[in-house]
Write a protein that holds these residues in place. Structure first.
Motif, PDB file in Angstrom:
ATOM      1  N   ILE A 183       0.730  -1.125   0.091  1.00 53.81           N
ATOM      2  CA  ILE A 183      -0.004  -0.029   0.102  1.00 53.81           C
ATOM      3  C   ILE A 183       0.807   1.077   0.096  1.00 53.81           C
ATOM      4  O   ILE A 183       2.013   1.265   0.573  1.00 53.81           O
ATOM      5  CB  ILE A 183      -0.912   0.015   1.159  1.00 53.81           C
ATOM      6  N   ALA A 184       0.407   2.341  -0.677  1.00 52.87           N
ATOM      7  CA  ALA A 184       1.422   3.441  -0.672  1.00 52.87           C
ATOM      8  C   ALA A 184       0.648   4.819  -0.448  1.00 52.87           C
ATOM      9  O   ALA A 184       0.924   5.801  -0.559  1.00 52.87           O
ATOM     10  CB  ALA A 184       1.699   3.732  -2.396  1.00 52.87           C
ATOM     11  N   THR A 185      -0.002   4.510   0.728  1.00 52.47           N
ATOM     12  CA  THR A 185      -0.701   5.760   1.355  1.00 52.47           C
ATOM     13  C   THR A 185       0.218   6.556   1.890  1.00 52.47           C
ATOM     14  O   THR A 185       0.982   6.408   2.650  1.00 52.47           O
ATOM     15  CB  THR A 185      -1.381   5.116   2.688  1.00 52.47           C
ATOM     16  N   GLY A 186       0.169   7.942   1.424  1.00 48.15           N
ATOM     17  CA  GLY A 186       1.123   9.008   2.079  1.00 48.15           C
ATOM     18  C   GLY A 186       2.170   9.084   1.061  1.00 48.15           C
ATOM     19  O   GLY A 186       3.034   9.945   1.331  1.00 48.15           O
ATOM     20  N   SER A 187       2.388   8.545   0.256  1.00 51.91           N
ATOM     21  CA  SER A 187       3.697   8.650  -0.557  1.00 51.91           C
ATOM     22  C   SER A 187       3.471   9.495  -1.909  1.00 51.91           C
ATOM     23  O   SER A 187       2.639   9.883  -2.257  1.00 51.91           O
ATOM     24  CB  SER A 187       4.006   7.092  -0.945  1.00 51.91           C
ATOM     25  N   LYS A 188       4.877   9.854  -2.305  1.00 50.81           N
ATOM     26  CA  LYS A 188       4.820  10.786  -3.243  1.00 50.81           C
ATOM     27  C   LYS A 188       4.351   9.973  -4.555  1.00 50.81           C
ATOM     28  O   LYS A 188       3.856  10.505  -5.386  1.00 50.81           O
ATOM     29  CB  LYS A 188       6.260  11.147  -3.588  1.00 50.81           C
ATOM     30  N   PHE A 189       4.639   8.646  -4.679  1.00 52.70           N
ATOM     31  CA  PHE A 189       4.274   7.738  -5.843  1.00 52.70           C
ATOM     32  C   PHE A 189       2.578   7.875  -5.783  1.00 52.70           C
ATOM     33  O   PHE A 189       2.125   7.906  -6.899  1.00 52.70           O
ATOM     34  CB  PHE A 189       4.793   6.287  -5.650  1.00 52.70           C
ATOM     35  N   GLN A 190       1.908   7.658  -4.850  1.00 55.05           N
ATOM     36  CA  GLN A 190       0.663   7.777  -4.715  1.00 55.05           C
ATOM     37  C   GLN A 190      -0.025   9.059  -5.237  1.00 55.05           C
ATOM     38  O   GLN A 190      -0.917   8.997  -6.198  1.00 55.05           O
ATOM     39  CB  GLN A 190       0.166   7.394  -3.340  1.00 55.05           C
ATOM     40  N   LEU A 220      -0.045  -0.975  16.393  1.00 49.36           N
ATOM     41  CA  LEU A 220       0.693  -1.195  15.185  1.00 49.36           C
ATOM     42  C   LEU A 220       0.060  -0.795  14.076  1.00 49.36           C
ATOM     43  O   LEU A 220       0.532  -0.203  12.795  1.00 49.36           O
ATOM     44  CB  LEU A 220       1.027  -2.751  15.053  1.00 49.36           C
ATOM     45  N   VAL A 221      -1.226  -0.685  13.888  1.00 51.81           N
ATOM     46  CA  VAL A 221      -1.996  -0.557  12.343  1.00 51.81           C
ATOM     47  C   VAL A 221      -1.884   1.064  12.423  1.00 51.81           C
ATOM     48  O   VAL A 221      -1.667   1.514  11.398  1.00 51.81           O
ATOM     49  CB  VAL A 221      -3.553  -0.837  12.805  1.00 51.81           C
ATOM     50  N   SER A 222      -1.817   1.837  13.518  1.00 52.17           N
ATOM     51  CA  SER A 222      -1.664   3.230  13.360  1.00 52.17           C
ATOM     52  C   SER A 222      -0.211   3.526  13.015  1.00 52.17           C
ATOM     53  O   SER A 222       0.006   4.456  12.111  1.00 52.17           O
ATOM     54  CB  SER A 222      -1.889   3.854  14.747  1.00 52.17           C
ATOM     55  N   MET A 223       0.777   2.866  13.549  1.00 51.80           N
ATOM     56  CA  MET A 223       2.149   3.175  13.070  1.00 51.80           C
ATOM     57  C   MET A 223       2.189   2.817  11.704  1.00 51.80           C
ATOM     58  O   MET A 223       2.985   3.804  10.934  1.00 51.80           O
ATOM     59  CB  MET A 223       2.870   2.023  14.047  1.00 51.80           C
ATOM     60  N   ILE A 224       1.767   1.824  11.027  1.00 49.27           N
ATOM     61  CA  ILE A 224       2.109   1.178   9.768  1.00 49.27           C
ATOM     62  C   ILE A 224       1.564   2.277   8.568  1.00 49.27           C
ATOM     63  O   ILE A 224       1.762   2.533   7.825  1.00 49.27           O
ATOM     64  CB  ILE A 224       1.693  -0.325   9.417  1.00 49.27           C
ATOM     65  N   THR A 225       0.107   2.672   9.080  1.00 51.84           N
ATOM     66  CA  THR A 225      -0.312   3.477   8.042  1.00 51.84           C
ATOM     67  C   THR A 225      -0.047   5.056   8.341  1.00 51.84           C
ATOM     68  O   THR A 225       0.028   5.694   7.028  1.00 51.84           O
ATOM     69  CB  THR A 225      -2.050   3.776   8.327  1.00 51.84           C
ATOM     70  N   LYS A 226       0.648   5.564   9.126  1.00 46.96           N
ATOM     71  CA  LYS A 226       1.489   6.767   9.286  1.00 46.96           C
ATOM     72  C   LYS A 226       2.802   6.806   8.911  1.00 46.96           C
ATOM     73  O   LYS A 226       3.200   7.792   8.320  1.00 46.96           O
ATOM     74  CB  LYS A 226       1.367   6.964  10.669  1.00 46.96           C
ATOM     75  N   THR A 227       3.408   5.559   8.495  1.00 44.02           N
ATOM     76  CA  THR A 227       4.862   5.668   8.233  1.00 44.02           C
ATOM     77  C   THR A 227       5.064   5.085   6.685  1.00 44.02           C
ATOM     78  O   THR A 227       6.058   4.930   6.094  1.00 44.02           O
ATOM     79  CB  THR A 227       5.571   4.615   9.251  1.00 44.02           C
ATOM     80  N   ILE A 228       4.100   4.216   6.375  1.00 44.36           N
ATOM     81  CA  ILE A 228       4.261   3.501   5.004  1.00 44.36           C
ATOM     82  C   ILE A 228       4.684   4.389   3.711  1.00 44.36           C
ATOM     83  O   ILE A 228       5.229   3.954   2.869  1.00 44.36           O
ATOM     84  CB  ILE A 228       3.126   2.554   4.786  1.00 44.36           C
ATOM     85  N   GLY A 229       4.025   5.711   3.722  1.00 44.16           N
ATOM     86  CA  GLY A 229       4.185   6.356   2.965  1.00 44.16           C
ATOM     87  C   GLY A 229       5.801   6.821   2.389  1.00 44.16           C
ATOM     88  O   GLY A 229       6.418   7.044   1.594  1.00 44.16           O
ATOM     89  N   LYS A 230       6.351   7.064   3.892  1.00 42.90           N
ATOM     90  CA  LYS A 230       7.839   7.146   3.951  1.00 42.90           C
ATOM     91  C   LYS A 230       8.648   6.086   3.447  1.00 42.90           C
ATOM     92  O   LYS A 230       9.740   6.271   2.895  1.00 42.90           O
ATOM     93  CB  LYS A 230       8.161   7.796   5.400  1.00 42.90           C
ATOM     94  N   THR A 231       8.132   4.691   3.784  1.00 45.75           N
ATOM     95  CA  THR A 231       8.768   3.650   3.534  1.00 45.75           C
ATOM     96  C   THR A 231       8.812   3.498   1.773  1.00 45.75           C
ATOM     97  O   THR A 231       9.738   2.955   1.412  1.00 45.75           O
ATOM     98  CB  THR A 231       8.187   2.400   4.126  1.00 45.75           C
ATOM     99  N   VAL A 232       7.555   3.753   1.077  1.00 43.05           N
ATOM    100  CA  VAL A 232       7.553   3.604  -0.196  1.00 43.05           C
ATOM    101  C   VAL A 232       8.506   4.722  -0.975  1.00 43.05           C
ATOM    102  O   VAL A 232       9.216   4.300  -1.784  1.00 43.05           O
ATOM    103  CB  VAL A 232       6.117   3.817  -0.508  1.00 43.05           C
ATOM    104  N   ASP A 233       8.523   5.873  -0.497  1.00 43.14           N
ATOM    105  CA  ASP A 233       9.407   6.781  -0.926  1.00 43.14           C
ATOM    106  C   ASP A 233      10.890   6.404  -0.849  1.00 43.14           C
ATOM    107  O   ASP A 233      11.720   6.639  -1.534  1.00 43.14           O
ATOM    108  CB  ASP A 233       9.248   8.285  -0.116  1.00 43.14           C
ATOM    109  N   TRP A 234      11.223   5.842   0.555  1.00 41.57           N
ATOM    110  CA  TRP A 234      12.756   5.218   0.927  1.00 41.57           C
ATOM    111  C   TRP A 234      12.963   4.323  -0.086  1.00 41.57           C
ATOM    112  O   TRP A 234      14.101   4.473  -0.857  1.00 41.57           O
ATOM    113  CB  TRP A 234      12.743   5.046   2.019  1.00 41.57           C
ATOM    114  N   LEU A 235      12.191   3.250  -0.498  1.00 41.59           N
ATOM    115  CA  LEU A 235      12.481   2.248  -1.345  1.00 41.59           C
ATOM    116  C   LEU A 235      12.467   2.536  -2.792  1.00 41.59           C
ATOM    117  O   LEU A 235      13.491   2.427  -3.490  1.00 41.59           O
ATOM    118  CB  LEU A 235      11.200   1.146  -1.278  1.00 41.59           C
ATOM    119  N   ILE A 236      11.459   3.715  -3.116  1.00 43.31           N
ATOM    120  CA  ILE A 236      11.903   4.110  -4.490  1.00 43.31           C
ATOM    121  C   ILE A 236      12.918   4.877  -4.811  1.00 43.31           C
ATOM    122  O   ILE A 236      14.063   4.718  -5.668  1.00 43.31           O
ATOM    123  CB  ILE A 236      10.527   4.557  -5.112  1.00 43.31           C
ATOM    124  N   ASP A 237      13.157   6.168  -3.953  1.00 46.23           N
ATOM    125  CA  ASP A 237      14.264   7.158  -4.369  1.00 46.23           C
ATOM    126  C   ASP A 237      15.420   6.710  -3.644  1.00 46.23           C
ATOM    127  O   ASP A 237      16.388   7.080  -4.589  1.00 46.23           O
ATOM    128  CB  ASP A 237      13.719   8.258  -3.321  1.00 46.23           C
TER     129      ASP A 237
END
Length: 601
Positions: A183-190, A220-237
């Motif tokens: 899921i890419a919630t909050g990411s630049k890609f999204q 844990l649900v709150s943590m992952i939904t708030k941070t997954i966007g940064k994770t996606v950006d980190w993976l891609i960039d």
């Protein structure tokens, strides 16, 4: 058939020495190239074996349908070892033992074809103990699956000296078996690629809790939904992992947020392993964690053993357990899985879970296991993961799901969770996907695209597989005949199809609310394929806080962190599509950051 050629050769000096010792011996193979076949994990595996003067000179795996990202290492190493030692009595590769065994068996068959005695090529290969050793690092990560490789790369990137250990012969874990979606919630890609403007951590939180039946750990649900966007950006960039819009957009989500790695999960692991090693990290394969070093109420590292049997003590300021779930360990599984097909890896034995439990770490949701529908039992007790194939056949094509009573029971284009619930609700825990010719073509095309099969001829072989007296797939132009073949009530099925097609003509589905329903075409061939529940990954596990530090008695265990499926609670009783991967990778990044910070980095 897919051709995967890996040729293992020996030098002329070794060949000459072996030839002098073996040439002319009774029961040795004749010169030439011979073929042997054996059944591997997913189907037949064929080898070509070269012989000269009684010596094995080459082993080539020419055909197989083994899982990409899991089998390559075994094919390469076992083939090479057989040639190097002129023996089939070589070690299997951890994590791919069935593939390894099939290669050795196929070579034995080729030896027989060459007129040789397999026993003459089964000399014991000595295994030298490499000696016990002690290693020092800032962070040790146990397990190189999605969570582990991510945690290791992130901690190394933060400046920590990291040792990553993996009991199998390659990185991967269960993540290597999936399509690599996030899921890419909050990411630049999204924002830029999916053009989604209405998604939010709160909406993703709501979706995850809904699918998880609200037994999720809200922290844990709150943590992952708030941070997954940064994770996606980190993976891609930063990590340069190639992501794109996911090929299949599943309907569990309330917003456009599903992305997938180009090349599926094997491409993710190739990129992340390269990143980790380029950053200076140390990867120890075929090294199994045995127990945590626990002294004075804090974790100080891990003891492990390598493939030679040597003991390795790794002292570390921070320890991350990312060893995966326990789907292959029946002693740890709940007793509610009778009739379900396992499709995971035999190495999912819960080693890290057991290590952490031994020092009193808290647990959560141990009765929860991730169950999918759409499994096809091509090997007794094991199922191929045909979810994407069934979804492709259902979207925009003539298909319905029916039970053995011939009754339609679910929206074919609805959520995977609803389809799973409908499957396990049946007394025999099985549904059938009825397709017309157009839908079947889509089913085959997606199976080929996702490498579920190597060629259409693989599905042709399914027609000869029988489970409980019924084939896993059947076809006929006669609906009554088809129903009887599969043990389905023929009269009820005729009524169901007629009613469904009539509603399609009206453009409605009053039974299940299917949007834009497509009728099953008449006058052609019908196909039915079984849809069995399958499981791999456990959803329960160790309990962690938002920093991924593991807990004991509700309090953090000093220096101990978790990532991925070994940590329970994030997905509740069921996981939304793409969330197993998102949890593994997203929690891995947070665990790596936390472990590095704890180590003073």
């Amino acid at each position: 058939m897919k051709r995967f050629r890996i040729i293992a050769c020996i030098s002329g000096i070794v060949f000459l020495a072996a030839a002098l010792s073996c040439g002319g011996k009774k029961g040795m193979a004749k010169d030439g190239t011979y073929t042997g076949t054996a059944i591997a994990h997913n189907g037949p595996l064929t080898v070509e074996v070269g012989f000269a003067k009684g010596v094995i000179t080459s082993v080539t795996v020419t055909q197989h349908t083994e899982t990409k990202g899991v089998s390559e290492n075994a094919i390469a190493k076992v083939s090479e070892a057989i040639v190097k030692n002129n023996s089939t009595n070589v070690d299997s590769v951890s994590g791919a033992t069935i593939t390894s065994y099939a290669i050795k068996t196929a070579v034995q068959n080729a030896i027989e074809q060459a007129g040789g005695q397999p026993s003459n090529y089964a000399k014991e290969v000595s295994k030298a103990n490499e000696g016990d050793k002690t290693l020092e690092c800032d962070v040790v990560v146990i397990g190189a699956g999605g969570g582990g490789i991510t945690a290791a790369a992130r901690a190394q990137e933060q400046g920590a000296k990291v040792i990553l250990i993996e009991k199998n012969g390659q990185v991967g874990g269960d993540t290597a078996l999936n399509a690599g979606t996030l899921i890419a919630t909050g990411s630049k890609f999204q924002r830029e690629q999916l053009k989604e403007t209405k998604d939010s951590p709160e909406l993703a939180y709501s979706d995850i809790m809904r699918i998880g039946k609200n037994v999720n750990d809200p922290v844990l649900v709150s943590m992952i939904t708030k941070t997954i966007g940064k994770t996606v950006d980190w993976l891609i960039d930063d990590m340069k992992v190639p992501y794109n819009v996911a090929a299949t957009q599943y309907p569990d989500h309330s917003a456009n947020r599903q992305i997938g790695v180009v090349g599926r999960s094997p491409a993710f692991f190739a990129a992340m392993q390269k990143n980790f090693e380029n950053l200076g990290g140390t990867l120890l394969l075929e090294t199994k964690g045995e127990s945590l070093i626990f002294e004075d109420g804090e974790v100080k590292g891990v003891t492990a053993s390598d493939k030679s049997g040597a003991k390795i003590t790794i002292n570390a300021a921070s320890t991350v357990i990312a060893s995966g779930g326990y789907g292959a360990n029946t002693k740890l599984l709940p007793n509610t899985l009778t009739g379900y097909m396992f499709y995971g890896r035999s190495t999912d034995t819960g080693d890290g879970f057991t290590m952490a439990k031994a020092i009193g770490t808290d647990t959560i949701n141990l009765d929860c296991v991730k169950v999918y529908a759409q499994g096809v039992e091509t090997t007794p007790g094991r199922a191929l993961a045909a979810t994407a194939s069934s979804t492709a056949a259902s979207n925009g094509h003539g298909t319905i799901y029916v039970n053995t009573k011939g009754v339609r029971v679910v929206n074919e284009t609805g959520t995977l969770a609803a389809q799973t619930e409908a499957t396990v609700a049946q007394s025999d825990k099985i549904l059938y996907l009825l397709m017309d010719e157009d839908a079947y073509r889509a089913y085959v095309a997606k199976s080929l695209e996702d490498k579920l099969i190597a060629s259409e001829s693989d599905i042709d072989k399914w027609y000869n597989i029988s489970n409980d007296g019924k084939p896993v797939i059947a076809k006929s132009a006669n609906l009554d005949e088809l129903a009887k073949t599969m043990g389905i009530d023929a009269r009820a099925l005729q009524t169901t199809v007629a009613k469904y097609n009539d509603n399609c003509a009206k453009g409605v589905d009053p039974e299940f609310g299917k949007k834009n329903p497509v009728a099953l075409a008449s006058g052609g061939t019908y196909y039915i394929v079984e849809q069995r529940p399958r499981f791999s990954t456990t959803l329960g596990g160790l309990k962690a806080d938002a920093s991924m530090q593991l807990l004991s008695g509700g309090k953090p265990v000093k220096n101990l962190y978790g990532a991925g499926s070994v940590v329970g609670g994030a997905n509740g009783r069921d996981s939304m599509t793409a969330m197993m991967n998102s949890w593994a990778i997203g929690s891995g990044r947070i665990a790596g950051e936390s472990a590095a910070k704890n180590a003073g980095k």
